[in-house]
Design an enzyme around this catalytic site. Structure first.
Site, PDB file in Angstrom:
ATOM      1  N   ASP A   1       0.873  -1.073   0.014  1.00 45.02           N
ATOM      2  CA  ASP A   1      -0.014   0.070   0.022  1.00 45.02           C
ATOM      3  C   ASP A   1       0.790   1.139  -0.081  1.00 45.02           C
ATOM      4  OD1 ASP A   1      -2.138   1.775   0.584  1.00 45.02           O
ATOM      5  OD2 ASP A   1      -3.196   0.051   1.683  1.00 45.02           O
TER       6      ASP A   1
ATOM      7  N   ASP B   1     -12.127   0.078   4.981  1.00 47.46           N
ATOM      8  CA  ASP B   1     -12.805   1.647   5.170  1.00 47.46           C
ATOM      9  C   ASP B   1     -14.249   1.406   5.220  1.00 47.46           C
ATOM     10  OD1 ASP B   1     -10.422   2.681   5.299  1.00 47.46           O
ATOM     11  OD2 ASP B   1     -10.487   3.213   3.069  1.00 47.46           O
TER      12      ASP B   1
HETATM   13  C1  GLC Z   1      -7.433   5.647   2.127  1.00 46.31           C
HETATM   14  C2  GLC Z   1      -7.372   4.669   3.180  1.00 46.31           C
HETATM   15  C3  GLC Z   1      -7.979   4.753   4.557  1.00 46.31           C
HETATM   16  C4  GLC Z   1      -7.167   6.055   4.989  1.00 46.31           C
HETATM   17  C5  GLC Z   1      -6.998   7.261   4.158  1.00 46.31           C
HETATM   18  C6  GLC Z   1      -5.944   8.286   4.351  1.00 46.31           C
HETATM   19  O1  GLC Z   1      -8.793   6.114   2.026  1.00 46.31           O
HETATM   20  O2  GLC Z   1      -7.999   3.367   2.638  1.00 46.31           O
HETATM   21  O3  GLC Z   1      -7.882   3.997   5.566  1.00 46.31           O
HETATM   22  O4  GLC Z   1      -7.674   6.516   6.335  1.00 46.31           O
HETATM   23  O5  GLC Z   1      -6.752   6.683   2.810  1.00 46.31           O
HETATM   24  O6  GLC Z   1      -4.798   7.559   4.117  1.00 46.31           O
END
Ligand code: GLC
Length: 554
Positions: A102, A335
């Site tokens: 990621d 999320d």
């Molecule tokens: C993305 C991620 C989420 C995170 C956000 C900020 O949406 O999936 O979990 O809080 O980015 O990095």
């Protein structure tokens, strides 16, 4: 038309997302570890998984559970060591599973060395690495933008006498992609992980990296007088130039894939984003998630929806990727609330609902992305107080609901329905204390139902959701039309059955999924000449579906 031989490894496989903090703890500390993932490679292989997306494991103060990266080149000690990560990459290969990292490139942690330097003065070498602006004449923030996690998107910095922008929490300052050194530093990070053997990248919050040339107030959309920052900054013209540069620096010449998280990209724009001419291989777009949640993603403002709304957006995404790019199919991620709650308007057993969704996910066109626990059919958590939630966004949504005048109970109900923590409770491996996730009390409580809903129990039950997911993963691997075949919707206007067919060189598979708690009927000619490959509730009668039944014919 796609030919089976043209498909790349990541188009033929099943991807699975691991939220490492909640997957398996091998250190007796209440939070998961990298070694915990390595130990479960057999389990993942049994689900046909060939690509494993691991959410951030880099060194982090964990304000947003790792999405606030302090050091992209270090493993957070709570997860383990770089040697353990190297071992996971290597052992994964032996299981035919490649790791997908990621990349959080819109922002860093406020504890990242880059930011500490940038904030120290207006003229240090990294002074332009973040988005700095002077206050307005009255000292207030430059614009009325609201961060995605609530409150102003601007935070004051005494040393510089300026504000910095944060699309998410104030501990997550946005990077300035206009600065060439920033871009190079980020490409170096990606190349470091690609050289270690990553099979791909999931690129976080990527549509927010390009800011508009002029920063202006927007019309307030809530009682707090603020305007959502992403409405002002998502998918700004010029963003694709940055991303083409990224692709050339990282993706070109490698047998890896890149999937972007792309809130704010419409289906019509997809061609520019994915495929030969695009910047990514796949794009997570959220049109289906917006059906039950609403596009504004404000949890306390309920929306009404019908199954046909969901069917319409899923069909549009299929159409948009039919000849260009590739679709990452998903119903859950870290999320979102649990899909067994999110995509059904009726009551009914969660295991049946999980099987309905599994039938759709694993037979649709694209690469299915499963999220940990989805294959077991969890529901949402059932907590009694806002204090039990950990997630920074959940607390922000709760506070926002209160500013909108909601009572505690109603604000809590909105969080229970939509909180990201619903997806983050520990993975349920067996019926022992803490569900076999850890020997210590976990960082988030285990779901109430763990004694019956867990991997060990479902492995012993041939009718479980887990058995169903494994069966369909095998079916997908065996029948080429399920990967390479075309997709066409059937019964488009039906209000309770979602149905489609996959075809390739005369082979045909039909999926029929009843999303309602009443029985449904369909025209038997749809399945003429076919036989049942899998039925979620055992024997089935042609022409009818039981409540919450899914059947695959081929
Ligand atoms: C993305 C991620 C989420 C995170 C956000 C900020 O949406 O999936 O979990 O809080 O980015 O990095």
């Amino acid at each position: 038309m796609t030919k089976p031989n043209d498909l790349l490894w990541w188009q033929k496989t099943i991807a699975y997302e691991v939220y490492p903090k909640s997957f398996l703890d091998t250190a007796g500390q209440g939070t998961g570890t990298i070694e915990g993932i390595t130990r479960k490679l057999d389990y993942l292989e049994s689900l046909g998984v060939g690509a494993l997306w691991i959410t951030p494991f880099y060194k982090s103060p964990m304000v947003d559970n790792g999405y606030d990266v302090q050091d992209y080149y270090e493993i957070d000690p709570s997860f383990g060591t770089m040697e353990q990560m190297d071992e996971l990459i290597e052992r994964g290969r032996e299981h035919g599973i490649r790791m997908v990292m990621d990349l959080v490139f819109n922002h860093t942690s406020d504890q990242c060395a880059w930011f500490l330097e940038s904030r120290s003065s207006r003229n240090n070498p990294k002074a332009d690495w973040y988005i700095w602006r002077d206050p307005r004449a009255d000292g207030s923030a430059p614009t009325n933008w609201r961060s995605i996690f609530g409150g102003s998107a601007w935070e004051w910095c005494e040393e510089r006498g300026q504000y910095f922008l944060h699309t998410f929490a104030k501990q997550q300052p946005d990077l300035n992609w206009e600065c060439p050194e920033v871009r190079q530093a980020l490409f170096d990070v990606a190349n470091f992980w690609a050289n270690k053997g990553a099979g791909g990248f999931r690129i976080d919050a990527i549509t927010y990296i390009k800011k508009p040339a002029v920063f202006e107030d927007g019309p307030a959309d809530g009682e707090d007088g603020l305007y959502p920052v992403h409405a002002a900054t998502a998918n700004t013209p010029g963003i694709l130039d940055f991303l083409h540069e990224f692709k050339a620096a990282v993706r070109d010449g490698r047998d890896i894939f890149m999937v972007g998280e792309a809130n704010g990209v419409a289906a019509e724009e997809l061609d520019q984003w994915v495929g030969q001419e695009g910047v990514f291989d796949l794009l997570f777009e959220f049109s289906h998630m917006h059906v039950p949640m609403g596009e504004a993603e404000i949890w306390c403002r309920p929306v009404t929806w019908e199954l046909t709304d969901l069917k319409r957006v899923l069909a549009a995404s299929q159409k948009a990727t039919a000849t260009n790019g590739w679709y990452p199919a998903f119903f859950e991620n870290h999320d979102q609330p649990r899909s067994t709650v999110n995509f059904f308007r009726c009551d009914g057993p969660l295991d049946q609902k999980a099987k309905v969704l599994g039938a759709v996910l694993l037979t649709t066109r694209g690469t299915p992305f499963l999220y940990q626990g989805e294959e077991l059919g969890y529901g949402n958590a059932t907590w009694k107080s806002i204090d039990e939630f950990d997630d920074v966004q959940t607390h922000a949504q709760y506070d926002f609901a209160k500013t909108e005048g909601l009572a505690d109970e109603a604000a809590l109900a909105a969080c229970t329905r939509f909180s990201r923590d619903n997806a983050r409770t520990p993975m349920q491996w067996d019926s022992s204390e803490y569900a076999g996730f850890s020997t210590a009390a976990p960082w988030l409580p285990v779901h109430d139902d763990y004694a019956t809903c867990n991997v060990a129990a479902q492995e012993a039950d041939p009718n479980s959701p887990l058995a169903w997911y494994r069966k369909l993963a095998k079916l997908r691997a065996q029948r080429r039309e399920l990967t390479a075949g075309s997709w066409s919707e059937l019964m488009a206007t039906d209000e309770q059955v979602l149905a489609f067919e996959r075809t390739l060189d005369g082979a045909r598979t039909v999926t029929l999924a009843n999303f309602d708690a009443t029985s449904a009927s369909y025209d038997v000619s749809l399945v003429e000449g076919l036989s049942v490959l899998a039925g979620s509730q055992g024997q089935t009668t042609p022409g009818t579906l039981r409540p919450l039944e899914a059947v695959i014919w081929g």
